[in-house]
Design a protein around this motif. Structure first.
Motif, mmCIF file in Angstrom:
data_model
loop_
_atom_site.group_PDB
_atom_site.id
_atom_site.type_symbol
_atom_site.label_atom_id
_atom_site.label_comp_id
_atom_site.label_asym_id
_atom_site.label_seq_id
_atom_site.Cartn_x
_atom_site.Cartn_y
_atom_site.Cartn_z
ATOM 1 N N GLU A 1 0.994 -1.158 0.047
ATOM 2 C CA GLU A 1 -0.089 -0.326 -0.075
ATOM 3 C C GLU A 1 0.786 1.412 -0.491
ATOM 4 O OE1 GLU A 1 -3.325 2.737 2.885
ATOM 5 O OE2 GLU A 1 -2.528 0.520 3.674
ATOM 6 N N ILE A 2 2.057 1.018 0.512
ATOM 7 C CA ILE A 2 3.206 2.541 1.151
ATOM 8 C C ILE A 2 3.402 2.925 -0.803
ATOM 9 C CG2 ILE A 2 4.594 3.626 2.027
ATOM 10 C CD1 ILE A 2 3.700 2.341 4.860
ATOM 11 N N LEU A 3 3.900 1.339 -0.732
ATOM 12 C CA LEU A 3 5.205 2.390 -1.905
ATOM 13 C C LEU A 3 4.164 2.587 -3.129
ATOM 14 C CD1 LEU A 3 6.917 -1.488 -2.315
ATOM 15 C CD2 LEU A 3 7.697 0.583 -1.346
ATOM 16 N N LYS A 4 3.088 1.491 -3.027
ATOM 17 C CA LYS A 4 2.331 2.281 -4.319
ATOM 18 C C LYS A 4 1.498 4.370 -4.156
ATOM 19 C CE LYS A 4 -0.405 -2.353 -5.295
ATOM 20 N NZ LYS A 4 -1.952 -2.803 -5.308
ATOM 21 N N LEU A 5 1.496 4.618 -2.580
ATOM 22 C CA LEU A 5 1.734 5.727 -2.796
ATOM 23 C C LEU A 5 3.149 6.474 -3.335
ATOM 24 C CD1 LEU A 5 0.278 5.905 0.834
ATOM 25 C CD2 LEU A 5 -0.950 6.529 -1.342
ATOM 26 N N LEU A 6 4.038 5.216 -3.519
ATOM 27 C CA LEU A 6 5.485 6.467 -3.676
ATOM 28 C C LEU A 6 5.047 6.048 -5.278
ATOM 29 C CD1 LEU A 6 7.524 5.271 -0.952
ATOM 30 C CD2 LEU A 6 6.299 7.551 -1.082
ATOM 31 N N ASN A 7 4.201 5.783 -6.387
ATOM 32 C CA ASN A 7 4.086 5.349 -7.408
ATOM 33 C C ASN A 7 4.853 4.515 -8.270
ATOM 34 O OD1 ASN A 7 1.699 7.145 -8.529
ATOM 35 N ND2 ASN A 7 3.728 8.628 -8.418
ATOM 36 N N ILE A 8 5.245 3.412 -6.847
ATOM 37 C CA ILE A 8 6.150 1.605 -6.996
ATOM 38 C C ILE A 8 5.357 0.604 -7.391
ATOM 39 C CG2 ILE A 8 7.938 0.733 -6.331
ATOM 40 C CD1 ILE A 8 8.942 2.817 -4.358
ATOM 41 N N ARG A 9 4.899 0.172 -8.345
ATOM 42 C CA ARG A 9 4.535 -1.028 -8.493
ATOM 43 C C ARG A 9 5.335 -2.212 -8.555
ATOM 44 N NH1 ARG A 9 4.974 -1.232 -14.267
ATOM 45 N NH2 ARG A 9 4.139 -3.213 -14.122
ATOM 46 N N VAL A 10 4.899 -2.666 -7.617
ATOM 47 C CA VAL A 10 5.224 -3.567 -7.411
ATOM 48 C C VAL A 10 4.846 -5.404 -7.642
ATOM 49 C CG1 VAL A 10 5.961 -5.690 -4.776
ATOM 50 C CG2 VAL A 10 4.868 -3.071 -4.414
ATOM 51 N N LEU A 11 5.995 -5.496 -9.154
ATOM 52 C CA LEU A 11 5.584 -7.038 -9.492
ATOM 53 C C LEU A 11 5.236 -8.508 -8.736
ATOM 54 C CD1 LEU A 11 8.367 -6.434 -11.942
ATOM 55 C CD2 LEU A 11 6.264 -5.468 -12.053
ATOM 56 N N ASN A 12 5.053 -8.439 -7.520
ATOM 57 C CA ASN A 12 5.418 -9.383 -6.373
ATOM 58 C C ASN A 12 3.640 -9.743 -6.656
ATOM 59 O OD1 ASN A 12 7.581 -8.137 -5.777
ATOM 60 N ND2 ASN A 12 8.013 -9.966 -4.667
ATOM 61 N N GLN A 13 2.889 -8.849 -6.548
ATOM 62 C CA GLN A 13 1.646 -8.867 -6.271
ATOM 63 C C GLN A 13 1.177 -9.010 -8.283
ATOM 64 O OE1 GLN A 13 -0.371 -5.149 -5.790
ATOM 65 N NE2 GLN A 13 -2.158 -5.560 -3.978
ATOM 66 N N GLU A 14 1.457 -8.264 -8.405
ATOM 67 C CA GLU A 14 0.867 -8.239 -10.403
ATOM 68 C C GLU A 14 1.010 -9.336 -10.984
ATOM 69 O OE1 GLU A 14 2.213 -4.705 -12.385
ATOM 70 O OE2 GLU A 14 2.220 -2.811 -11.117
ATOM 71 N N LYS A 15 1.516 -9.892 -10.601
ATOM 72 C CA LYS A 15 1.860 -10.901 -11.005
ATOM 73 C C LYS A 15 2.356 -12.496 -10.971
ATOM 74 C CE LYS A 15 4.896 -8.497 -14.626
ATOM 75 N NZ LYS A 15 5.616 -8.657 -16.114
ATOM 76 N N PRO A 16 1.323 -13.326 -10.634
ATOM 77 C CA PRO A 16 1.629 -14.182 -8.964
ATOM 78 C C PRO A 16 2.476 -15.045 -9.777
ATOM 79 C CG PRO A 16 -1.238 -13.474 -10.246
ATOM 80 C CD PRO A 16 -0.043 -12.787 -11.006
ATOM 81 N N SER A 17 3.133 -15.277 -11.059
ATOM 82 C CA SER A 17 4.329 -16.187 -11.348
ATOM 83 C C SER A 17 5.605 -15.975 -10.792
ATOM 84 C CB SER A 17 4.901 -16.146 -12.819
ATOM 85 O OG SER A 17 4.890 -14.732 -13.295
ATOM 86 N N LEU A 18 5.889 -14.300 -10.066
ATOM 87 C CA LEU A 18 6.668 -14.220 -9.737
ATOM 88 C C LEU A 18 6.631 -14.216 -8.084
ATOM 89 C CD1 LEU A 18 7.655 -10.811 -11.609
ATOM 90 C CD2 LEU A 18 8.638 -12.999 -12.066
ATOM 91 N N ALA A 19 5.759 -14.492 -7.393
ATOM 92 C CA ALA A 19 5.563 -14.645 -6.320
ATOM 93 C C ALA A 19 5.958 -15.616 -5.520
ATOM 94 C CB ALA A 19 3.956 -13.778 -5.144
ATOM 95 N N ASN A 20 6.380 -15.563 -3.879
ATOM 96 C CA ASN A 20 6.296 -16.184 -3.099
ATOM 97 C C ASN A 20 7.322 -17.876 -3.864
ATOM 98 O OD1 ASN A 20 5.163 -15.477 -0.849
ATOM 99 N ND2 ASN A 20 2.959 -15.621 -2.081
#
Length: 288
Positions: A182-201
């Motif tokens: 949430e905070i990173l998004k406020l800084l105009n940072i797209r978090v790829l871990n969240q956007e692309k499930p293939s890159l998470a966990n």
């Protein structure tokens, strides 16, 4: 036997505290979770604390590892703190129900602090704990300080969206907590871990990192005398030369507490530094 209990359910409007005959000024306080350790150390007077978890003593995990050596150490079990006769014990929402039940059987008041799902709930946790330990003024000061720093970071955020991939040792991508995202998004940072499930966990190869094409890799750094091989992998020269990397202290945002603002501030500053340097390089090339 008279029992006390504080329940902190997550509601849309924040956290509701239900207390029965709670002591107005608890003088003996224990914590059975690393994240409640962290909040307690930020809010309580040293003389109020009687026990913290063994994890709080670990340099790689705890932002307070030095001062906690003064306190009794527990392993997160009710039986570790019952003999200390605490007025109140703090637990996480993931603590076993049997732990809460056993503490209440001995007439010990319990307070369950939930994992915050958004920044508002992080601040509600501070408010809830400060109220429970009769440190309301400290809680208000901590909330004001956090909010002021966050407002300043947002005010000086970098223009235009950028992408980032969050990594932990072993080149393991992880789906970070919703508060950080949430905070990173406020800084105009797209978090790829969240956007692309293939890159998470999951573990990612260097080739997969390259294909994901993040503007920045944000890498957890674990302090300690003996770094692991998996940590050293993230410092591989190929990663350093191929990506813009930002190292952050893992212990400052393992828990979603006020401490994570340190890493947010560092990330925003480093991104600004990289961008200013890139702009300077472009200007130098343009001028021959």
């Amino acid at each position: 036997m008279l029992t006390y209990r504080v329940i902190l359910p997550i509601l849309f409007f924040g956290i509701l505290i239900l207390a029965t005959n709670a002591p107005a000024d608890p003088k003996r306080i224990a914590s059975l979770n690393l994240c409640t350790d962290e909040l307690l150390l930020s809010l309580a007077d040293p003389g109020q604390i009687v026990s913290l978890t063994w994890l709080a003593r670990e340099e790689s995990l705890s932002a307070f590892y030095e001062p906690v050596r003064l306190y009794h150490q527990n392993n997160g079990r009710a039986s570790d703190v019952i003999p200390l006769n605490p007025d109140v014990v703090f637990l996480s929402e993931f603590s076993p129900a049997s732990t809460v039940d056993l503490l209440e059987t001995f007439g010990i008041r319990t307070v369950v602090i939930p994992e915050p799902r958004e920044t508002k709930q992080l601040l509600e946790n501070i408010k809830a704990m400060s109220s429970a330990i009769d440190q309301v003024e400290k809680g208000e000061q901590l909330i004001a300080h956090f909010s002021s720093r966050l407002d300043s970071i947002i005010e000086h955020k970098n223009k235009g969206p950028i992408s980032a991939l969050l990594l932990s040792p072993g080149i393991a991508s992880f789906g970070s907590s919703s508060v950080k995202i949430e905070i990173l998004k406020l800084l105009n940072i797209r978090v790829l871990n969240q956007e692309k499930p293939s890159l998470a966990n999951r573990y990612l190869s260097i080739e997969e990192l390259a294909r994901s094409s993040p503007d920045f890799l944000i890498i957890d750094k674990y302090s300690g005398e003996y770094p692991s091989v998996s940590e050293e992998m993230l410092r591989h020269p190929l990663i350093k030369s191929s990506f813009n990397t930002i190292e952050v202290e893992a212990k400052d945002w393992l828990c979603s507490t006020n401490k994570l603002i340190n890493n947010i501030e560092h990330i925003n500053s480093k991104i600004g530094h990289y961008r200013n340097r890139s702009q300077l390089n472009r200007e130098l090339k343009a001028n021959g």
